[in-house]
Design an enzyme around this catalytic site. Structure first.
Site, PDB file in Angstrom:
ATOM      1  N   GLY A 243      33.706  47.014  43.199  1.00  0.00           N
ATOM      2  CA  GLY A 243      33.112  46.042  42.283  1.00  0.00           C
ATOM      3  C   GLY A 243      32.127  46.640  41.285  1.00  0.00           C
ATOM      4  CD  GLU A 277      36.942  48.908  50.290  1.00  0.00           C
ATOM      5  OE1 GLU A 277      37.406  48.946  51.420  1.00  0.00           O
ATOM      6  OE2 GLU A 277      36.799  47.834  49.656  1.00  0.00           O
ATOM      7  N   PRO A 278      35.425  52.028  45.124  1.00  0.00           N
ATOM      8  CG  PRO A 278      34.817  54.038  44.125  1.00  0.00           C
ATOM      9  CD  PRO A 278      35.013  53.380  45.468  1.00  0.00           C
ATOM     10  N   GLY A 279      37.035  51.040  42.066  1.00  0.00           N
ATOM     11  CA  GLY A 279      38.287  51.118  41.325  1.00  0.00           C
ATOM     12  C   GLY A 279      37.972  51.184  39.843  1.00  0.00           C
ATOM     13  NE  ARG A 280      36.202  45.759  37.285  1.00  0.00           N
ATOM     14  CZ  ARG A 280      37.051  44.749  37.086  1.00  0.00           C
ATOM     15  NH1 ARG A 280      37.575  44.557  35.905  1.00  0.00           N
ATOM     16  NH2 ARG A 280      37.356  43.937  38.072  1.00  0.00           N
ATOM     17  NE  ARG A 316      40.754  43.154  33.660  1.00  0.00           N
ATOM     18  CZ  ARG A 316      39.615  42.881  33.094  1.00  0.00           C
ATOM     19  NH1 ARG A 316      39.448  43.116  31.805  1.00  0.00           N
ATOM     20  NH2 ARG A 316      38.627  42.391  33.793  1.00  0.00           N
ATOM     21  CE1 TYR A 320      41.487  37.511  36.943  1.00  0.00           C
ATOM     22  CE2 TYR A 320      41.899  39.502  35.677  1.00  0.00           C
ATOM     23  CZ  TYR A 320      42.026  38.768  36.837  1.00  0.00           C
ATOM     24  OH  TYR A 320      42.702  39.314  37.892  1.00  0.00           O
ATOM     25  CB  CYS A 359      57.709  32.105  24.404  1.00  0.00           C
ATOM     26  SG  CYS A 359      58.906  33.018  23.460  1.00  0.00           S
ATOM     27  CD  GLU A 360      53.640  31.469  28.958  1.00  0.00           C
ATOM     28  OE1 GLU A 360      52.752  30.591  28.958  1.00  0.00           O
ATOM     29  OE2 GLU A 360      54.576  31.489  29.761  1.00  0.00           O
TER      30      GLU A 360
HETATM   31  N1  LLP Z   1      37.895  46.645  47.523  1.00  0.00           N
HETATM   32  C1  LLP Z   1      38.506  45.454  47.699  1.00  0.00           C
HETATM   33  C2  LLP Z   1      38.636  44.914  49.050  1.00  0.00           C
HETATM   34  C3  LLP Z   1      38.999  44.754  46.579  1.00  0.00           C
HETATM   35  O1  LLP Z   1      39.600  43.579  46.760  1.00  0.00           O
HETATM   36  C4  LLP Z   1      38.851  45.314  45.282  1.00  0.00           C
HETATM   37  C5  LLP Z   1      39.359  44.601  44.113  1.00  0.00           C
HETATM   38  C6  LLP Z   1      38.224  46.569  45.167  1.00  0.00           C
HETATM   39  C7  LLP Z   1      37.749  47.198  46.301  1.00  0.00           C
HETATM   40  C8  LLP Z   1      38.038  47.249  43.845  1.00  0.00           C
HETATM   41  O2  LLP Z   1      37.243  46.530  42.965  1.00  0.00           O
HETATM   42  P1  LLP Z   1      36.713  47.266  41.619  1.00  0.00           P
HETATM   43  O3  LLP Z   1      35.818  48.401  42.025  1.00  0.00           O
HETATM   44  O4  LLP Z   1      37.886  47.758  40.873  1.00  0.00           O
HETATM   45  O5  LLP Z   1      35.993  46.219  40.862  1.00  0.00           O
HETATM   46  N2  LLP Z   1      42.426  41.979  38.433  1.00  0.00           N
HETATM   47  C9  LLP Z   1      40.994  41.777  38.307  1.00  0.00           C
HETATM   48  C10 LLP Z   1      40.204  42.443  39.404  1.00  0.00           C
HETATM   49  C11 LLP Z   1      40.616  42.023  40.799  1.00  0.00           C
HETATM   50  C12 LLP Z   1      39.923  42.851  41.837  1.00  0.00           C
HETATM   51  C13 LLP Z   1      40.560  42.699  43.156  1.00  0.00           C
HETATM   52  N3  LLP Z   1      39.937  43.462  44.188  1.00  0.00           N
HETATM   53  C14 LLP Z   1      40.564  42.243  36.917  1.00  0.00           C
HETATM   54  O6  LLP Z   1      41.415  42.619  36.121  1.00  0.00           O
HETATM   55  O7  LLP Z   1      39.388  42.207  36.585  1.00  0.00           O
END
Ligand code: LLP
Length: 432
Positions: A243, A277-280, A316, A320, A359-360
């Site tokens: 997150g 658990e970083p992603g974004r 996105r 959102y 088409c949306e």
């Molecule tokens: N850990 C868990 C259990 C999660 O469900 C998620 C994301 C992450 C880690 C990674 O979160 P991050 O660090 O990337 O924020 N599609 C949406 C985001 C959905 C996130 C789902 N879970 C968007 O485009 O903003």
């Protein structure tokens, strides 16, 4: 921020002018910067270094196997949510120590997924319900294996800036077990013979734009852990989830060090292994989506640039109302590089909606932006598209998904080829 910069009026990814990629591969195309991925990973690792955390990159963010391989080389483990994501990790690496740093989340793990993950030797399951725990235990017993689990608790914390669709840590969502019920959960399952339940997991939402919600959630988790320890449970690890936000606009999000400054002191000397658990935060600004203007259209006094990317390529904004900075890859003569702000207004700019051809009505990639005058054939960059970009692409309207490219210095290579119309129907052909 990242390695996408204008040099002599032309957008470069590291040392490669992005037009050079499009002139060979066509558009739309996702372009990722290797150095940005590495820098962002390292910044998190350095910021949280006093905790020596296990970093489990969230595969769902940008799951291309070449990106996973790169992050595994940096020392990353992985957060997965499906058999498909496990398969991606196993394609990227066979190193058992990396597989041992895989955590498996998600409220709906199937038997096949659980069996495969136990057999592969993943590090732990993030368990989301009583029935799921019992199922993992039963399946582990069936194949004569043991495994490990963290209980995902719902701390009833959220960040007001997080879109309601991506808030997960608030009571009443499907995620985790209410924190008040955790002691009873551990009392029932804390001595399970197949599944060592010795950890707590949190993930409060995504993105979280300040450290405070983490502080609140971690404080609650630590109170819980103290109580569980008093009850006689050995709690060895706390996973604080992902997150951590990203700069969709310049200066929008805290740096890794800002989060760490508040979080690290809470967790030092608590006798806990810490996982994140970083992603974004790693992938978002490491990618752009390049798209060409197909048509310039005026309607009801409004101007539209119709481009060859659409909501099928970047969902996105439609899902959102997310706002991504969009700007031409080549600047008009003498124009300064744009400030990466959604409301940036270049001299002589014109208001325009950037829309796709699906088409949306929600197929608007950016609404009401001030951009230099656009013409058919102009190349645009949609910034901050590395996270939840390609992975959420679809074939709706029978549109093949774009290619993905990884740039490293002055070199680039295709890490996923563009889909073809044959790919669209491949699974529908009658078997010989
Ligand atoms: N850990 C868990 C259990 C999660 O469900 C998620 C994301 C992450 C880690 C990674 O979160 P991050 O660090 O990337 O924020 N599609 C949406 C985001 C959905 C996130 C789902 N879970 C968007 O485009 O903003």
């Amino acid at each position: 921020m990242d390695h996408f910069d204008y040099k002599d009026g032309r957008l470069h990814c590291e040392d490669v002018p992005v037009e050079a990629i499009v002139s060979q591969l066509g558009s739309p195309v996702y372009v990722y910067s290797r150095q940005t991925l590495v820098d962002h990973y390292r910044r998190l690792a350095d910021a949280f270094a006093p905790l020596q955390p296990t970093i489990c990159y969230a595969v769902k963010t940008l799951g291309n196997i070449h990106v996973l391989k790169l992050l595994a080389e940096q020392g990353s483990g992985f957060d997965i949510v499906s058999l498909g994501e496990l398969a991606r990790v196993l394609h990227a690496t066979h190193d058992p120590s990396v597989i041992g740093r895989v955590v498996f989340a998600g409220v709906g793990k199937t038997d096949a997924e659980i069996l495969e993950a136990i057999s592969a030797g993943i590090g732990m399951f993030n368990v989301e319900s009583e029935e799921e725990f019992e199922n993992i235990s039963r399946l582990a017993a069936r194949i004569g294996r043991t495994t490990r689990a963290a209980l995902r608790v719902n701390p009833d914390v959220f960040d007001k800036q997080t879109h309601r669709y991506t808030t997960t840590g608030k009571k009443g969502t499907k995620f985790g077990v209410d924190i008040d019920r955790a002691p009873a959960f551990f009392a029932a399952h804390g001595t399970d013979e197949q599944v060592a339940l010795d950890a707590v997991h949190l993930h409060i939402g995504s993105p979280i734009y300040s450290a405070e919600p983490y502080v609140e959630a971690i404080t609650r988790a630590l109170e819980l852990i103290d109580r569980l320890r008093v009850d006689g449970h050995a709690i060895n690890a706390l996973n604080i989830g992902g997150g951590f936000a990203a700069d969709y606009e310049e200066g929008k999000s805290p740096a890794a060090a800002d989060y760490a400054e508040k979080i690290v002191p809470l967790l030092q000397d608590r006798g806990l292994d810490v996982l994140i658990e970083p992603g974004r935060h790693i992938a978002c600004n490491a990618g752009v989506l390049l798209t060409k203007v197909l048509y310039d259209k005026q309607s009801a006094g409004k101007r539209f640039a119709i481009v060859d990317a659409a909501m099928t390529d970047l969902l996105r904004p439609a899902l959102y109302e997310a706002e991504h900075v969009v700007y031409p890859a080549t600047l008009p003569d003498g124009e300064q590089p744009p400030v990466r702000k959604v409301d940036y207004k270049p001299p002589g700019g014109q208001l325009v909606d950037i829309v796709g051809g699906v088409c949306e009505t929600t197929d608007t990639l950016a609404a009401g932006r001030c951009l230099p005058e656009l013409h058919r054939g102009d190349l645009l960059a949609i910034f901050s598209a590395g996270a939840y970009g390609f992975v959420m692409a679809s074939q709706y309207n029978a549109r093949p998904r774009p290619a993905e490219v990884l740039v490293s210095g002055g070199d680039w290579r295709v890490i996923r080829r563009r889909e073809t119309t044959d790919d669209l129907i491949a699974h529908e052909r009658a078997e010989g």
